[in-house]
Design a protein around this motif. Structure first.
Motif, PDB file in Angstrom:
ATOM      1  N   VAL A 122       0.717  -1.266  -0.050  1.00 57.50           N
ATOM      2  CA  VAL A 122       0.176   0.012  -0.061  1.00 57.50           C
ATOM      3  C   VAL A 122       0.894   1.334  -0.058  1.00 57.50           C
ATOM      4  O   VAL A 122       1.799   1.364   0.889  1.00 57.50           O
TER       5      VAL A 122
ATOM      6  N   GLY B 216      -5.925  -1.521   2.695  1.00 58.20           N
ATOM      7  CA  GLY B 216      -4.927  -2.391   2.761  1.00 58.20           C
ATOM      8  C   GLY B 216      -4.910  -3.572   3.925  1.00 58.20           C
ATOM      9  O   GLY B 216      -4.718  -4.672   3.637  1.00 58.20           O
TER      10      GLY B 216
ATOM     11  N   LEU C 202       1.592  -7.222   4.448  1.00 57.93           N
ATOM     12  CA  LEU C 202       1.084  -6.022   3.897  1.00 57.93           C
ATOM     13  C   LEU C 202       2.292  -5.230   4.003  1.00 57.93           C
ATOM     14  O   LEU C 202       3.044  -4.937   5.218  1.00 57.93           O
TER      15      LEU C 202
ATOM     16  N   VAL D 226      -1.947  -1.144  -3.717  1.00 62.93           N
ATOM     17  CA  VAL D 226      -3.093  -0.285  -3.252  1.00 62.93           C
ATOM     18  C   VAL D 226      -2.497   1.151  -3.605  1.00 62.93           C
ATOM     19  O   VAL D 226      -1.320   1.447  -2.716  1.00 62.93           O
TER      20      VAL D 226
END
Length: 278
Positions: free
Chosen positions: A8, A23, A34, A111
């Motif tokens: 992200v 995210g 992530l 993202v």
């Protein structure tokens, strides 16, 4: 296929928080790692010193940015712990237009955010979303700056024109469609049909059915000069979709930037998150 690594893009704009929220939610949903890739636009301070009075402004601006960055990093780690999601914070001291595509090439999904012309802090480079989509080689989920969506991917609308880009987008979005409550394949006929022999939406629906995805097929006719982008925006609103899936830049990019095109219309006026592939 699933999303097991999500990147992200984060910056010092207020829109970084909704992107982080999405995210985190997707990383939890798909059991993914992530990575928060922090990258901003930083002008060369030497170019500002030639302008009287700008040195102090630049120093104060950098101090404010540093405070926002530290606060966002604390929030990132706190939210990872709260959501019980594995992840890492990566601050990259180079232009976001270079840093984010590079980080994204080691991910299953990126993202990022729609350009917000009203917020200078959201500016990280000219045509950042477009260049990211074209250069990263991965699907990009763009989050609109004006969206209040609390879910992403529950009701999927697929823009299908039979192109290579649309094919990439459909297969890149399979993890969403497997979990969605509804998926609609939308074909828009009557516009530039002479440019390619179209593959019917029913053929792609058959492929998706083998992946366990049940879809509805909608075919819309437009007259000469009709805007495919505007049709997509209308269908998103009418159907209640919370994710639009589409290929990006089926024509040469310079032609779309000069003449318009569905990609440019959606990038300018999106109302829900859009997964784009090229």
């Amino acid at each position: 296929m699933s999303y097991k690594t999500i990147v992200v893009h984060l910056d010092t704009s207020p829109n970084a928080h909704p992107r982080l929220e999405i995210g985190l939610r997707l990383a939890k949903q798909f059991g993914a790692h992530l990575t928060g890739a922090f990258a901003v636009f930083s002008p060369d301070p030497r170019s500002l010193y030639v302008m009287a009075g700008t040195a102090e402004y630049y120093r104060q601006h950098e101090e404010t940015r540093a405070e926002r960055r530290a606060a966002l990093e604390r929030l990132f780690h706190a939210e990872l712990r709260r959501a019980d999601v594995p992840g890492e914070w990566v601050a990259i001291d180079e232009p976001a237009s270079l840093a984010v595509p590079r980080a994204g090439r080691c991910a299953d999904l990126i993202v990022a955010g729609q350009d917000n012309p009203e917020d200078p802090e959201s500016y990280v480079g000219d045509f950042f979303p477009e260049n990211l989509i074209l250069s990263c080689g991965r699907p990009v989920l763009l989050v609109p700056y004006a969206s209040n969506e609390r879910s992403t991917g529950g009701r999927v609308l697929v823009a299908w024109d039979g192109s290579r880009e649309a094919t990439r987008a459909v297969h890149d979005a399979l993890p969403f469609m497997r979990m969605a409550s509804s998926t609609t394949i939308l074909t828009v006929n009557g516009v530039h049909e002479f440019e390619r022999a179209r593959i019917p939406g029913a053929d792609m629906a058959t492929v998706l059915a083998r992946h366990g995805v049940q879809v509805e097929i909608v075919d819309i006719e437009t007259g000469p000069g009709g805007s495919v982008g505007e049709v997509l925006l209308s269908q998103v609103a009418d159907s209640g979709a919370d994710l639009l899936v589409m290929g990006a830049y089926g024509h040469a990019r310079w032609r779309e930037l000069v003449m318009g095109g569905a990609t440019r219309t959606i990038l300018r006026s999106m109302t829900v998150p859009v997964l784009m592939s090229h």
